[in-house]
Design an enzyme around this catalytic site. Structure first.
Site, PDB file in Angstrom:
ATOM      1  N   GLY A 216       0.818  -1.197   0.000  1.00  0.00           N
ATOM      2  CA  GLY A 216       0.000   0.000   0.000  1.00  0.00           C
ATOM      3  C   GLY A 216       0.859   1.257   0.000  1.00  0.00           C
ATOM      4  N   GLY A 245      -3.788  -1.478  -7.356  1.00  0.00           N
ATOM      5  CA  GLY A 245      -3.155  -2.791  -7.387  1.00  0.00           C
ATOM      6  C   GLY A 245      -3.062  -3.357  -8.791  1.00  0.00           C
ATOM      7  N   ASP A 246      -4.101  -3.127  -9.591  1.00  0.00           N
ATOM      8  CA  ASP A 246      -4.084  -3.616 -10.966  1.00  0.00           C
ATOM      9  C   ASP A 246      -3.100  -2.833 -11.817  1.00  0.00           C
ATOM     10  OD1 ASP A 246      -6.000  -5.543 -10.401  1.00  0.00           O
ATOM     11  OD2 ASP A 246      -7.667  -4.205 -10.878  1.00  0.00           O
ATOM     12  N   ARG A 279      -6.774   9.603 -10.236  1.00  0.00           N
ATOM     13  CA  ARG A 279      -7.986   9.779 -11.050  1.00  0.00           C
ATOM     14  C   ARG A 279      -9.029   8.768 -10.621  1.00  0.00           C
ATOM     15  NH1 ARG A 279      -4.077  10.887 -15.751  1.00  0.00           N
ATOM     16  NH2 ARG A 279      -3.860   8.634 -16.005  1.00  0.00           N
TER      17      ARG A 279
END
Length: 306
Positions: A216, A245-246, A279
């Site tokens: 994180g 994460g992606d 975003r």
């Protein structure tokens, strides 16, 4: 080339001041529909980061199907392997609070029809990267990875959502990407069984495997051949953490597929993940290669911890 048999969703994003507690209803003025699904998100991130990407999956014969197909193609992903299912296109309902934190419910729908057999043998082999996640049927992701290893493709698994990982599948991987919870699940470890480094060491023991554990806001670590790397996180003002994460996994896979080493790939993945938080949305928030390179100098290169 990167091959991704995976999930593709229509994400319904609800910006709320606070996320609801159990039994609580919260209101917001509107919502946004955006493309999502871990497989499609990672495909878009990898394509925007400069890789050639082919996506394998299913959408429904409904209003959402053509929209998410076109948006994935617009991101630069080859979508000829995206079939039409009698089930509805998968939908994720995502609440995002004022701090960028989220709660997510996913209806799998057409993703349940995606299977390893959709990946043609001729696409698997040396020079190909096979990237899988756990939002299609887990057994199909595992079957694809075993096929990929048998044909000497680079095999990467992002074990998300977390699930148990059979030894034969772990043995078939070149790279495992997990957060701390997923690492603990994969290592069959309890809450007191060590930190991220200890979990990574437990997973690589006796295997020719690299493990990346995302942390994180603390960055990520990578363990390969006894060498531990740690990268920090690029400071940003988060708007939405949904696709971070992606973005990390997609950029990491793209860098490795382009022939960059793990150290540089880890660094660029950390930058890409941070930029994705600036975003709203998942695929719509993924940074381009130019955007990643423009901000790369703001994050120190990974530190070697021995």
């Amino acid at each position: 080339m990167i091959i991704i048999p995976g999930s593709i969703n229509a994400d319904l994003l609800f910006p709320v001041q606070t996320l609801p507690a159990p039994g609580e209803t919260v209101l917001c003025p509107s919502y946004t529909m955006a493309p999502g699904g871990k497989g499609a998100n990672q495909a878009a991130a990898a394509a925007k980061a400069g890789a050639e990407v082919r996506f394998i999956g299913h959408v429904g014969d409904d209003a959402y199907g053509p929209v998410v197909r076109q948006l994935l193609a617009d991101a630069g992903v080859e979508v000829a392997g995206l079939a039409v299912s009698p089930r509805p296109t998968a939908v994720a309902v995502i609440g995002v609070d004022a701090h960028g934190e989220n709660q997510i419910i996913v209806a799998s729908g057409a993703n349940l029809d995606t299977h390893a057999g959709q990946v043609p043998d001729e696409l698997l082999g040396p020079g190909t990267t096979l990237l899988c996640q756990n939002e299609i049927r887990t057994e199909e992701s595992f079957r694809a990875l075993l096929r990929g290893r048998a044909r000497r493709a680079r095999t990467i698994l992002n074990l998300a959502p977390a699930t148990s990982l059979p030894g034969e599948v772990l043995d078939a991987l070149d790279l495992l990407v997990v957060n701390e919870l997923e690492a603990r699940t994969a290592a069959r470890a309890g809450a007191g069984d060590g930190d991220a480094r200890a979990l990574a060491e437990r997973l690589v023991a006796g295997r020719d495997l690299a493990v990346v554990v995302t942390l994180g806001a603390k960055g990520a670590i990578a363990l390969q051949a006894g060498k531990l790397l740690k990268v920090g996180a690029l400071p940003v003002d988060p708007v939405d953490t949904t696709g971070a994460g992606d973005a990390f996994t997609g950029v990491l896979a793209a860098c490795l597929d382009r022939g960059l080493g793990l150290e540089l790939a880890l660094h660029r993945a950390a930058v890409g993940a941070a930029l994705a938080c600036e975003r709203l949305g998942a695929q719509s928030a993924q940074p381009t290669l130019a955007e990643i390179e423009a901000r790369a100098g703001q994050l120190p290169m990974p530190e070697s911890l021995g």
